[in-house]
Design a protein around this motif. Structure first.
Motif, PDB file in Angstrom:
ATOM      1  N   VAL A 118       0.808  -1.214   0.000  1.00 14.43           N
ATOM      2  CA  VAL A 118       0.000   0.000   0.000  1.00 14.43           C
ATOM      3  C   VAL A 118       0.839   1.260   0.000  1.00 14.43           C
ATOM      4  O   VAL A 118       0.597   2.180  -0.783  1.00 14.43           O
ATOM      5  N   GLN A 119       1.870   1.345   0.831  1.00 15.68           N
ATOM      6  CA  GLN A 119       2.656   2.568   0.927  1.00 15.68           C
ATOM      7  C   GLN A 119       3.495   2.840  -0.304  1.00 15.68           C
ATOM      8  O   GLN A 119       4.028   3.933  -0.474  1.00 15.68           O
ATOM      9  N   GLN A 120       3.603   1.842  -1.208  1.00 17.14           N
ATOM     10  CA  GLN A 120       4.409   2.005  -2.415  1.00 17.14           C
ATOM     11  C   GLN A 120       3.568   2.318  -3.644  1.00 17.14           C
ATOM     12  O   GLN A 120       4.102   2.458  -4.727  1.00 17.14           O
ATOM     13  N   GLU A 121       2.244   2.451  -3.481  1.00 18.72           N
ATOM     14  CA  GLU A 121       1.370   2.581  -4.645  1.00 18.72           C
ATOM     15  C   GLU A 121       1.153   4.011  -5.121  1.00 18.72           C
ATOM     16  O   GLU A 121       0.445   4.243  -6.076  1.00 18.72           O
ATOM     17  N   GLN A 122       1.765   4.991  -4.488  1.00 20.32           N
ATOM     18  CA  GLN A 122       1.438   6.366  -4.791  1.00 20.32           C
ATOM     19  C   GLN A 122       2.057   6.887  -6.084  1.00 20.32           C
ATOM     20  O   GLN A 122       1.574   7.813  -6.687  1.00 20.32           O
ATOM     21  N   LYS A 123       3.190   6.311  -6.512  1.00 22.91           N
ATOM     22  CA  LYS A 123       3.836   6.815  -7.722  1.00 22.91           C
ATOM     23  C   LYS A 123       4.601   5.705  -8.411  1.00 22.91           C
ATOM     24  O   LYS A 123       5.049   4.752  -7.785  1.00 22.91           O
ATOM     25  N   GLU A 124       4.794   5.858  -9.705  1.00 25.33           N
ATOM     26  CA  GLU A 124       5.587   4.910 -10.473  1.00 25.33           C
ATOM     27  C   GLU A 124       7.058   5.128 -10.157  1.00 25.33           C
ATOM     28  O   GLU A 124       7.483   6.244  -9.829  1.00 25.33           O
ATOM     29  N   PRO A 125       7.885   4.074 -10.251  1.00 24.77           N
ATOM     30  CA  PRO A 125       9.308   4.239 -10.011  1.00 24.77           C
ATOM     31  C   PRO A 125       9.928   5.268 -10.946  1.00 24.77           C
ATOM     32  O   PRO A 125       9.666   5.277 -12.142  1.00 24.77           O
ATOM     33  N   ASN A 126      10.722   6.172 -10.383  1.00 22.46           N
ATOM     34  CA  ASN A 126      11.510   7.146 -11.148  1.00 22.46           C
ATOM     35  C   ASN A 126      10.674   8.135 -11.954  1.00 22.46           C
ATOM     36  O   ASN A 126      11.191   8.769 -12.868  1.00 22.46           O
ATOM     37  N   GLU A 127       9.384   8.300 -11.633  1.00 22.91           N
ATOM     38  CA  GLU A 127       8.569   9.170 -12.474  1.00 22.91           C
ATOM     39  C   GLU A 127       9.050  10.616 -12.445  1.00 22.91           C
ATOM     40  O   GLU A 127       8.859  11.361 -13.394  1.00 22.91           O
ATOM     41  N   SER A 128       9.727  11.068 -11.359  1.00 25.94           N
ATOM     42  CA  SER A 128      10.224  12.428 -11.261  1.00 25.94           C
ATOM     43  C   SER A 128      11.427  12.666 -12.179  1.00 25.94           C
ATOM     44  O   SER A 128      11.842  13.789 -12.375  1.00 25.94           O
ATOM     45  N   LYS A 129      12.003  11.612 -12.744  1.00 27.05           N
ATOM     46  CA  LYS A 129      13.172  11.735 -13.609  1.00 27.05           C
ATOM     47  C   LYS A 129      12.796  11.914 -15.065  1.00 27.05           C
ATOM     48  O   LYS A 129      13.660  12.044 -15.928  1.00 27.05           O
ATOM     49  N   TYR A 130      11.508  11.902 -15.379  1.00 29.15           N
ATOM     50  CA  TYR A 130      11.076  12.057 -16.767  1.00 29.15           C
ATOM     51  C   TYR A 130      11.039  13.545 -17.095  1.00 29.15           C
ATOM     52  O   TYR A 130       9.978  14.181 -17.089  1.00 29.15           O
ATOM     53  N   ASN A 131      12.194  14.126 -17.378  1.00 21.73           N
ATOM     54  CA  ASN A 131      12.265  15.572 -17.576  1.00 21.73           C
ATOM     55  C   ASN A 131      13.091  15.947 -18.803  1.00 21.73           C
ATOM     56  O   ASN A 131      13.819  16.939 -18.792  1.00 21.73           O
ATOM     57  N   TRP A 132      12.960  15.159 -19.886  1.00 22.80           N
ATOM     58  CA  TRP A 132      13.697  15.465 -21.102  1.00 22.80           C
ATOM     59  C   TRP A 132      13.193  16.773 -21.707  1.00 22.80           C
ATOM     60  O   TRP A 132      11.986  16.978 -21.847  1.00 22.80           O
ATOM     61  N   PRO A 133      14.083  17.685 -22.105  1.00 22.62           N
ATOM     62  CA  PRO A 133      13.664  19.026 -22.535  1.00 22.62           C
ATOM     63  C   PRO A 133      13.027  19.103 -23.913  1.00 22.62           C
ATOM     64  O   PRO A 133      12.228  20.011 -24.177  1.00 22.62           O
ATOM     65  N   THR A 134      13.374  18.199 -24.837  1.00 21.48           N
ATOM     66  CA  THR A 134      12.877  18.320 -26.208  1.00 21.48           C
ATOM     67  C   THR A 134      11.980  17.175 -26.644  1.00 21.48           C
ATOM     68  O   THR A 134      10.992  17.379 -27.331  1.00 21.48           O
ATOM     69  N   ARG A 135      12.317  15.935 -26.285  1.00 22.72           N
ATOM     70  CA  ARG A 135      11.520  14.780 -26.656  1.00 22.72           C
ATOM     71  C   ARG A 135      11.978  13.587 -25.827  1.00 22.72           C
ATOM     72  O   ARG A 135      13.047  13.612 -25.223  1.00 22.72           O
ATOM     73  N   VAL A 136      11.166  12.540 -25.785  1.00 27.93           N
ATOM     74  CA  VAL A 136      11.566  11.314 -25.103  1.00 27.93           C
ATOM     75  C   VAL A 136      12.635  10.629 -25.957  1.00 27.93           C
ATOM     76  O   VAL A 136      12.404  10.379 -27.143  1.00 27.93           O
ATOM     77  N   PRO A 137      13.803  10.329 -25.385  1.00 26.95           N
ATOM     78  CA  PRO A 137      14.866   9.699 -26.181  1.00 26.95           C
ATOM     79  C   PRO A 137      14.423   8.368 -26.780  1.00 26.95           C
ATOM     80  O   PRO A 137      13.704   7.596 -26.130  1.00 26.95           O
ATOM     81  N   ASP A 138      14.863   8.091 -27.998  1.00 21.14           N
ATOM     82  CA  ASP A 138      14.493   6.846 -28.663  1.00 21.14           C
ATOM     83  C   ASP A 138      15.018   5.626 -27.921  1.00 21.14           C
ATOM     84  O   ASP A 138      14.419   4.549 -27.994  1.00 21.14           O
ATOM     85  N   ASP A 139      16.151   5.769 -27.216  1.00 19.06           N
ATOM     86  CA  ASP A 139      16.737   4.615 -26.538  1.00 19.06           C
ATOM     87  C   ASP A 139      16.203   4.414 -25.117  1.00 19.06           C
ATOM     88  O   ASP A 139      16.640   3.506 -24.407  1.00 19.06           O
ATOM     89  N   PHE A 140      15.218   5.226 -24.714  1.00 20.13           N
ATOM     90  CA  PHE A 140      14.635   5.069 -23.385  1.00 20.13           C
ATOM     91  C   PHE A 140      13.824   3.778 -23.312  1.00 20.13           C
ATOM     92  O   PHE A 140      13.037   3.471 -24.212  1.00 20.13           O
ATOM     93  N   VAL A 141      14.022   3.009 -22.251  1.00 20.13           N
ATOM     94  CA  VAL A 141      13.260   1.791 -22.003  1.00 20.13           C
ATOM     95  C   VAL A 141      12.647   1.898 -20.619  1.00 20.13           C
ATOM     96  O   VAL A 141      13.368   2.036 -19.626  1.00 20.13           O
ATOM     97  N   PHE A 142      11.318   1.835 -20.549  1.00 23.30           N
ATOM     98  CA  PHE A 142      10.637   1.938 -19.265  1.00 23.30           C
ATOM     99  C   PHE A 142      10.854   0.665 -18.463  1.00 23.30           C
ATOM    100  O   PHE A 142      10.686  -0.440 -18.973  1.00 23.30           O
ATOM    101  N   LYS A 143      11.241   0.816 -17.216  1.00 20.29           N
ATOM    102  CA  LYS A 143      11.491  -0.321 -16.346  1.00 20.29           C
ATOM    103  C   LYS A 143      10.510  -0.301 -15.183  1.00 20.29           C
ATOM    104  O   LYS A 143      10.492   0.628 -14.391  1.00 20.29           O
ATOM    105  N   MET A 144       9.683  -1.340 -15.114  1.00 15.27           N
ATOM    106  CA  MET A 144       8.827  -1.513 -13.954  1.00 15.27           C
ATOM    107  C   MET A 144       9.651  -1.996 -12.771  1.00 15.27           C
ATOM    108  O   MET A 144      10.752  -2.504 -12.932  1.00 15.27           O
ATOM    109  N   THR A 145       9.086  -1.830 -11.556  1.00 19.41           N
ATOM    110  CA  THR A 145       9.753  -2.347 -10.373  1.00 19.41           C
ATOM    111  C   THR A 145      10.000  -3.839 -10.532  1.00 19.41           C
ATOM    112  O   THR A 145       9.129  -4.584 -10.960  1.00 19.41           O
ATOM    113  N   ASP A 146      11.195  -4.301 -10.212  1.00 16.13           N
ATOM    114  CA  ASP A 146      11.538  -5.706 -10.356  1.00 16.13           C
ATOM    115  C   ASP A 146      10.589  -6.579  -9.549  1.00 16.13           C
ATOM    116  O   ASP A 146      10.196  -6.242  -8.434  1.00 16.13           O
ATOM    117  N   ASP A 147      10.218  -7.720 -10.135  1.00 17.29           N
ATOM    118  CA  ASP A 147       9.292  -8.623  -9.463  1.00 17.29           C
ATOM    119  C   ASP A 147       9.822  -9.136  -8.130  1.00 17.29           C
ATOM    120  O   ASP A 147       9.060  -9.611  -7.298  1.00 17.29           O
TER     121      ASP A 147
END
Length: 212
Positions: free
Chosen positions: A71-100
Motif C-alpha cells: 500500500v505505501q508504495q502505490e502512490q507513484k511509479e518508479p523514477n517518475e520524477s526523472k522524466y524531464n527530457w527538454p525536447t523529446r523522449v529519447p528513442d533509446d529510453f526503455v521503461f522499467k517496472m519495479t523488479d518482481d
C-alpha cells in the motif's frame, strides 16, 4: 502523415469493444472475484490500483489495475520524477517496472504481473470508453509531457489493452521502436488488423512472453 479514420471502422471498433469487454468481464467474473479476494487477504489494502494515464489526444483518465505493490508504495511509479527530457523522449529510453523480486511487490502481485492478470480491470476502462481493446498502450503523464509533435501522434487514437507494439516486442523494446510501431498501426489500422493483434496477444499470453 495521414491519420484519418474511417467512420464505419470507428463505429464497428467501438461496438466490438463493448460487446467483447462485457462478454470477457462476465466470463471471467469468478477469476476477478478470486483475484480480488487474494489481493485483499494478503494485506487488507485496496484491491484496485488507479493511476492517471494519457488517453486519446492527451486527455487524462484513471487506468485500473489489480494492486501489485504494498500500500505505501502505490502512490507513484518508479523514477517518475526523472522524466524531464527538454525536447523529446529519447528513442533509446526503455521503461522499467519495479523488479518482481522487489520486496515492495506483494506475493500475489508477482504472480499477477508475470501472468499480466493485473491488467484485467482495464476491460472496465474499455466499457466506459476511455480505452479500446487494441491501440497504443496508455502512457504515464510525466512521459507524454515530454513528447515532441511526432511522438504525440501516438495519442491520436484511444489507448488499448494490447497493440501492435506489444505483439512485436512488448516490454523489451525501446521508446523509439514502440512509437514507430504505434504510428504504423495508426496509419494502417483496420478491423481485420485488430483481430489479428488480439489473436497474437492471446498466443503470446499463453507463452508468457514479456509483460503487456
Amino acid at each position: 502523415m495521414n491519420f484519418s479514420e474511417n467512420v464505419f471502422y470507428k463505429m464497428a471498433k467501438r461496438t466490438f469493444d463493448i460487446i467483447f469487454s462485457v462478454f470477457i468481464i462476465i466470463a471471467i467474473s469468478p477469476i476477478l472475484l478470486l483475484i480480488s479476494l487474494l489481493v485483499k487477504l494478503e494485506d487488507g489494502g485496496p484491491v484496485i490500483f488507479q493511476q492517471q494515464r494519457a488517453g486519446q489526444n492527451g486527455k487524462t483518465f484513471n487506468i485500473y489495475k489489480f494492486r501489485t505493490m504494498k500500500v505505501q508504495q502505490e502512490q507513484k511509479e518508479p523514477n517518475e520524477s526523472k522524466y524531464n527530457w527538454p525536447t523529446r523522449v529519447p528513442d533509446d529510453f526503455v521503461f522499467k517496472m519495479t523488479d518482481d523480486f522487489d520486496p515492495n511487490v506483494t506475493k500475489i502481485g508477482r504472480f499477477l504481473r508475470k501472468s499480466s492478470l493485473d491488467e484485467l480491470p482495464q476491460f472496465f476502462n474499455v466499457v466506459t470508453g476511455e480505452m479500446s481493446i487494441v491501440g497504443p498502450r496508455p502512457e504515464i503523464i510525466e512521459i507524454t509531457n515530454c513528447y515532441d509533435a511526432e511522438q504525440f501522434h501516438r495519442l491520436r487514437v484511444k489507448p488499448g489493452i494490447t497493440g501492435w507494439a506489444q505483439v512485436n516486442g512488448r516490454s523489451e523494446m525501446n521508446h523509439g521502436r514502440k512509437v514507430a510501431l504505434d504510428l504504423e498501426y495508426i496509419q494502417n489500422r483496420s478491423f481485420l488488423q485488430d483481430v489479428k493483434i488480439i489473436m497474437k496477444t492471446i498466443k503470446q499470453t499463453f507463452f508468457g512472453k514479456g509483460a503487456i
